[in-house]
Design a protein around this motif. Structure first.
Motif, PDB file in Angstrom:
ATOM      1  N   THR A   1      12.687 -13.092  -1.101  1.00 39.56           N
ATOM      2  CA  THR A   1      13.300 -14.834  -1.399  1.00 39.56           C
ATOM      3  C   THR A   1      12.771 -15.513  -0.302  1.00 39.56           C
ATOM      4  OG1 THR A   1      15.217 -15.974  -1.606  1.00 39.56           O
ATOM      5  CG2 THR A   1      15.163 -14.570   0.232  1.00 39.56           C
ATOM      6  N   ASP A   2      12.689 -16.999  -0.664  1.00 37.77           N
ATOM      7  CA  ASP A   2      11.923 -17.813   0.330  1.00 37.77           C
ATOM      8  C   ASP A   2      12.949 -18.027   1.410  1.00 37.77           C
ATOM      9  OD1 ASP A   2       9.838 -18.164  -1.388  1.00 37.77           O
ATOM     10  OD2 ASP A   2      10.800 -20.058  -2.236  1.00 37.77           O
ATOM     11  N   VAL A   3      12.417 -18.039   2.795  1.00 36.84           N
ATOM     12  CA  VAL A   3      13.287 -18.116   3.986  1.00 36.84           C
ATOM     13  C   VAL A   3      14.032 -19.354   3.580  1.00 36.84           C
ATOM     14  CG1 VAL A   3      12.079 -16.617   5.252  1.00 36.84           C
ATOM     15  CG2 VAL A   3      11.652 -19.158   5.235  1.00 36.84           C
ATOM     16  N   SER A   4      15.346 -19.558   4.397  1.00 35.42           N
ATOM     17  CA  SER A   4      16.147 -20.534   4.566  1.00 35.42           C
ATOM     18  C   SER A   4      15.392 -21.575   5.356  1.00 35.42           C
ATOM     19  CB  SER A   4      17.523 -20.267   4.746  1.00 35.42           C
ATOM     20  OG  SER A   4      17.547 -19.815   6.239  1.00 35.42           O
ATOM     21  N   ASP A   5      16.321 -23.117   5.119  1.00 31.04           N
ATOM     22  CA  ASP A   5      15.806 -24.189   6.208  1.00 31.04           C
ATOM     23  C   ASP A   5      16.304 -23.758   7.567  1.00 31.04           C
ATOM     24  OD1 ASP A   5      14.885 -25.644   3.955  1.00 31.04           O
ATOM     25  OD2 ASP A   5      16.714 -26.574   3.515  1.00 31.04           O
ATOM     26  N   GLU A   6      17.450 -23.132   7.574  1.00 28.51           N
ATOM     27  CA  GLU A   6      17.896 -22.671   8.930  1.00 28.51           C
ATOM     28  C   GLU A   6      17.079 -21.825   9.594  1.00 28.51           C
ATOM     29  OE1 GLU A   6      20.785 -24.376   6.318  1.00 28.51           O
ATOM     30  OE2 GLU A   6      19.543 -22.346   6.004  1.00 28.51           O
ATOM     31  N   ALA A   7      16.395 -20.570   9.148  1.00 24.71           N
ATOM     32  CA  ALA A   7      15.620 -19.794   9.449  1.00 24.71           C
ATOM     33  C   ALA A   7      14.105 -20.474   9.940  1.00 24.71           C
ATOM     34  CB  ALA A   7      15.203 -18.479   8.603  1.00 24.71           C
ATOM     35  N   LEU A   8      13.950 -21.303   9.331  1.00 29.93           N
ATOM     36  CA  LEU A   8      12.514 -22.150   9.747  1.00 29.93           C
ATOM     37  C   LEU A   8      12.862 -23.144  10.849  1.00 29.93           C
ATOM     38  CD1 LEU A   8      10.957 -23.351   6.393  1.00 29.93           C
ATOM     39  CD2 LEU A   8       9.961 -22.147   7.862  1.00 29.93           C
ATOM     40  N   GLU A   9      13.926 -23.652  10.956  1.00 31.76           N
ATOM     41  CA  GLU A   9      14.250 -24.420  12.211  1.00 31.76           C
ATOM     42  C   GLU A   9      14.434 -23.623  13.373  1.00 31.76           C
ATOM     43  OE1 GLU A   9      14.186 -27.596  12.653  1.00 31.76           O
ATOM     44  OE2 GLU A   9      13.767 -28.325  10.472  1.00 31.76           O
ATOM     45  N   GLU A  10      15.097 -22.400  13.204  1.00 35.05           N
ATOM     46  CA  GLU A  10      14.983 -21.645  14.370  1.00 35.05           C
ATOM     47  C   GLU A  10      13.661 -21.066  14.832  1.00 35.05           C
ATOM     48  OE1 GLU A  10      16.118 -16.628  14.755  1.00 35.05           O
ATOM     49  OE2 GLU A  10      17.436 -17.954  13.691  1.00 35.05           O
ATOM     50  N   ALA A  11      12.838 -20.692  13.712  1.00 40.66           N
ATOM     51  CA  ALA A  11      11.705 -20.717  14.240  1.00 40.66           C
ATOM     52  C   ALA A  11      10.622 -21.568  14.975  1.00 40.66           C
ATOM     53  CB  ALA A  11      10.550 -20.152  13.017  1.00 40.66           C
ATOM     54  N   HIS A  12      10.884 -22.831  14.512  1.00 42.07           N
ATOM     55  CA  HIS A  12      10.588 -24.213  14.926  1.00 42.07           C
ATOM     56  C   HIS A  12      10.731 -24.275  16.159  1.00 42.07           C
ATOM     57  CE1 HIS A  12       8.984 -28.167  15.408  1.00 42.07           C
ATOM     58  NE2 HIS A  12      10.299 -28.550  15.409  1.00 42.07           N
TER      59      HIS A  12
ATOM     60  N   GLY B   1       5.026 -18.180  10.551  1.00 39.95           N
ATOM     61  CA  GLY B   1       5.365 -16.826   9.978  1.00 39.95           C
ATOM     62  C   GLY B   1       5.474 -15.640  10.861  1.00 39.95           C
ATOM     63  N   LEU B   2       4.762 -15.722  12.052  1.00 38.42           N
ATOM     64  CA  LEU B   2       4.842 -14.717  12.929  1.00 38.42           C
ATOM     65  C   LEU B   2       6.235 -14.387  13.382  1.00 38.42           C
ATOM     66  CD1 LEU B   2       1.176 -14.904  14.499  1.00 38.42           C
ATOM     67  CD2 LEU B   2       1.703 -13.682  12.543  1.00 38.42           C
ATOM     68  N   TYR B   3       6.677 -15.352  13.676  1.00 41.08           N
ATOM     69  CA  TYR B   3       8.221 -15.517  14.443  1.00 41.08           C
ATOM     70  C   TYR B   3       9.088 -14.733  13.159  1.00 41.08           C
ATOM     71  CZ  TYR B   3      12.666 -16.764  16.012  1.00 41.08           C
ATOM     72  OH  TYR B   3      13.944 -16.642  16.846  1.00 41.08           O
ATOM     73  N   LEU B   4       8.673 -15.262  11.908  1.00 38.86           N
ATOM     74  CA  LEU B   4       9.676 -14.903  11.131  1.00 38.86           C
ATOM     75  C   LEU B   4       9.640 -13.486  10.569  1.00 38.86           C
ATOM     76  CD1 LEU B   4       9.447 -18.117   8.834  1.00 38.86           C
ATOM     77  CD2 LEU B   4      11.425 -17.422   9.906  1.00 38.86           C
ATOM     78  N   ALA B   5       8.420 -12.783  10.952  1.00 39.55           N
ATOM     79  CA  ALA B   5       8.035 -11.380  10.424  1.00 39.55           C
ATOM     80  C   ALA B   5       8.574 -10.486  11.434  1.00 39.55           C
ATOM     81  CB  ALA B   5       6.399 -11.525  10.345  1.00 39.55           C
TER      82      ALA B   5
ATOM     83  N   ASN C   1      12.512 -32.378  14.607  1.00 41.76           N
ATOM     84  CA  ASN C   1      12.546 -31.368  13.526  1.00 41.76           C
ATOM     85  C   ASN C   1      11.335 -30.969  13.078  1.00 41.76           C
ATOM     86  OD1 ASN C   1      12.347 -33.024  11.312  1.00 41.76           O
ATOM     87  ND2 ASN C   1      14.282 -33.391  10.996  1.00 41.76           N
ATOM     88  N   LEU C   2      11.408 -29.847  12.266  1.00 38.47           N
ATOM     89  CA  LEU C   2      10.252 -29.402  11.625  1.00 38.47           C
ATOM     90  C   LEU C   2       9.550 -30.117  10.665  1.00 38.47           C
ATOM     91  CD1 LEU C   2       8.280 -26.759  11.280  1.00 38.47           C
ATOM     92  CD2 LEU C   2       9.884 -25.818   9.494  1.00 38.47           C
ATOM     93  N   ALA C   3      10.284 -30.751   9.759  1.00 40.72           N
ATOM     94  CA  ALA C   3       9.853 -31.600   8.838  1.00 40.72           C
ATOM     95  C   ALA C   3       9.040 -32.799   9.652  1.00 40.72           C
ATOM     96  CB  ALA C   3      10.895 -32.113   7.851  1.00 40.72           C
ATOM     97  N   GLU C   4       9.627 -33.376  10.539  1.00 39.33           N
ATOM     98  CA  GLU C   4       8.895 -34.362  11.299  1.00 39.33           C
ATOM     99  C   GLU C   4       7.581 -33.936  12.371  1.00 39.33           C
ATOM    100  OE1 GLU C   4      12.921 -36.897  12.398  1.00 39.33           O
ATOM    101  OE2 GLU C   4      12.459 -35.416  13.642  1.00 39.33           O
ATOM    102  N   PHE C   5       7.661 -32.789  12.553  1.00 35.20           N
ATOM    103  CA  PHE C   5       6.792 -32.103  13.427  1.00 35.20           C
ATOM    104  C   PHE C   5       5.607 -31.865  12.450  1.00 35.20           C
ATOM    105  CE2 PHE C   5       4.344 -28.582  15.511  1.00 35.20           C
ATOM    106  CZ  PHE C   5       4.244 -29.262  16.605  1.00 35.20           C
ATOM    107  N   LEU C   6       5.754 -31.428  11.261  1.00 32.48           N
ATOM    108  CA  LEU C   6       4.600 -31.377  10.347  1.00 32.48           C
ATOM    109  C   LEU C   6       4.081 -32.352   9.724  1.00 32.48           C
ATOM    110  CD1 LEU C   6       6.349 -28.325   8.349  1.00 32.48           C
ATOM    111  CD2 LEU C   6       4.338 -28.100  10.021  1.00 32.48           C
ATOM    112  N   GLU C   7       4.938 -33.373   9.431  1.00 31.36           N
ATOM    113  CA  GLU C   7       4.438 -34.795   9.059  1.00 31.36           C
ATOM    114  C   GLU C   7       3.389 -35.155  10.415  1.00 31.36           C
ATOM    115  OE1 GLU C   7       3.415 -37.749   6.426  1.00 31.36           O
ATOM    116  OE2 GLU C   7       5.228 -35.980   6.013  1.00 31.36           O
ATOM    117  N   SER C   8       3.720 -35.159  11.350  1.00 31.90           N
ATOM    118  CA  SER C   8       2.753 -35.604  12.357  1.00 31.90           C
ATOM    119  C   SER C   8       1.458 -34.879  12.504  1.00 31.90           C
ATOM    120  CB  SER C   8       3.380 -35.422  13.833  1.00 31.90           C
ATOM    121  OG  SER C   8       3.617 -34.115  14.059  1.00 31.90           O
TER     122      SER C   8
END
Length: 428
Positions: free
Chosen positions: A87-98, A120-124, A2-9
């Motif tokens: 508003t800050d994007v949701s966890d779900e939106a970030l996971e979709e972008a990931h 960010g580019l995906y979310l934009a 998932n995104l959190a694990e990927f960023l941690e790496s």
């Protein structure tokens, strides 16, 4: 993964730098992203990028536009870097972008910040505007992969010397070479930045406007007239606008540097034919930017000499010559001695705030040695020892501000200065 694990790496912001990597990745991603109609406002510089970008985003929202504001770093959650339509994007939106990015092998080599940029580019997609804050660099920054409609340069100072060089010429040159076809230069601390900006603009055939310090309606009108002529716009602000702007600044007790950043954002909006209504304009909703929690507690994120100078001015203006307790900590690569020297005349005592599990934090022994050399009393931070009658300034890294807010157990809404003064009067 998932995104959190990927960023941690990825090992946070300071992964090995490759100046061509982000452009190489973007070249492969671009055909899959729907960004053709996106207007890009690129915010670069050293100080004030976050608040300038957020003021710009708030203005665009007030004018009815869809906007994503990409900023860094964050205080608590990674989501804070992606502020979409208020508003800050949701966890779900970030996971979709990931999940979208993970389809492409090329993104695996991206650094932490580069990957955040591509999220960010995906979310934009689907937005009309992207307010894109650069990281610590400029021409090689991952945010420079897009062609900006307007490049905005906030004050450029000396910071991140390990990455950008130890002179203002090298630092400014790196940042300013990211200039697009149209550029707005905020008032600069160093004249070298202005000279380099003009040289680069001439070399690249860019239109550039250098904003001067504005202290009156007459100055505003003159600056707007020149700005409008530079970019072929219609000048339309007047004395009534200036008075509304000053009333808004006073209402929320903004420090002068925040008021200046708001003016820069107003010129950005004018570039796109837009203007804000200060009667209904919302308060800055980025935490820790010279933010009053109570009449006696001020929060500010900052880690270079320019930030310290601005903070000293705020302390002198607002604490009526009372010396404050400085709740402080920072990173080893910052100009700690210079910062504390600048603030020393305002400090009664330093309370060292703990930063846990961060390899960049300055060694306790090194910080103590500096404080001892400067003759500044110090101790450990202790929430239970804070008193209503004492003045506190919480300053340093994002980790300090976030940790302090967590320690007090509340995330207060910024109060207007009038409300703060009334509360202080009632308390007395």
């Amino acid at each position: 993964m998932n995104l959190a694990e990927f960023l941690e790496s990825k090992g946070k912001e300071y992964a090995p730098f490759d100046p061509k990597r982000a452009h190489r990745i973007y070249a492969k991603l671009a055909p899959m992203l729907r960004l053709e109609n996106l207007k890009v406002i690129h915010i670069l510089g050293t100080n004030g990028k976050g608040s300038t970008g957020r003021f710009t985003a708030l203005g665009l929202l007030q004018c009815g536009h869809n906007v994503l504001h990409f900023s860094s770093p964050h205080l608590w959650r990674f989501n804070e870097r992606f502020y979409r339509n208020g508003t800050d994007v949701s966890d779900e939106a970030l996971e979709e972008a990931h999940r979208f990015l993970q389809r492409y092998e090329c993104v695996r080599e991206a650094s932490y910040f580069e990957y955040a940029t591509f999220l960010g580019l995906y979310l934009a997609q689907g937005c009309e505007f992207l307010v894109l804050e650069a990281g610590l660099g400029g021409e090689f920054d991952s945010t420079s992969v897009l062609r900006a409609h307007l490049s905005v340069f906030t004050p450029i100072g000396i910071d991140h010397k390990d990455f950008l060089g130890d002179t203002i010429e090298s630092i400014a040159g790196t940042k300013l070479r990211a200039m697009g076809a149209n550029a707005l230069l905020a008032p600069q601390t160093y004249t070298e930045s202005s000279l380099i900006a003009r040289t680069i603009a001439k070399e690249q055939g860019a239109k550039i406007f250098e904003l001067g310090t504005i202290e009156s309606s007459a100055q505003l009108c003159r600056e707007l007239e020149v700005f409008s002529a530079c970019f072929g716009l219609e000048s339309k602000e007047d004395n009534e606008w200036w008075q509304a702007y000053r009333a808004y600044v006073a209402r929320y007790g903004y420090a002068e540097f925040l008021a200046q950043n708001l003016l820069v954002a107003s010129f950005v909006l004018h570039f796109f034919g837009l203007s804000v209504d200060f009667e209904t304009f919302p308060v800055l909703d980025l935490r820790g930017r010279c933010e009053w929690l109570t009449p006696r507690i001020l929060l500010d994120v900052g880690h270079n000499e320019e930030c310290a100078k601005a903070l000293k001015s705020v302390i002198e203006q607002n604490f009526k010559q009372r010396r404050v307790i400085l709740v402080y900590n920072t990173y080893f690569d910052k100009s700690v001695r210079h910062i504390l020297t600048l603030l020393s005349s305002c400090i009664k005592e330093v309370w060292i705030f703990p930063i846990i599990d961060n390899p960049r934090v300055i060694a306790r022994s090194d910080l103590e040695a500096i404080l001892q050399n400067l003759g500044i009393a110090y101790r450990d931070f202790a929430l239970e020892d804070m008193r209503d009658f004492q003045d506190y300034v919480v300053f340093g890294s994002f980790s300090v501000v976030a940790g302090f807010l967590d320690a007090v157990g509340a995330r207060w809404t910024r109060l207007s200065v009038n409300t703060l003064k009334q509360k202080e009067s009632n308390a007395e």
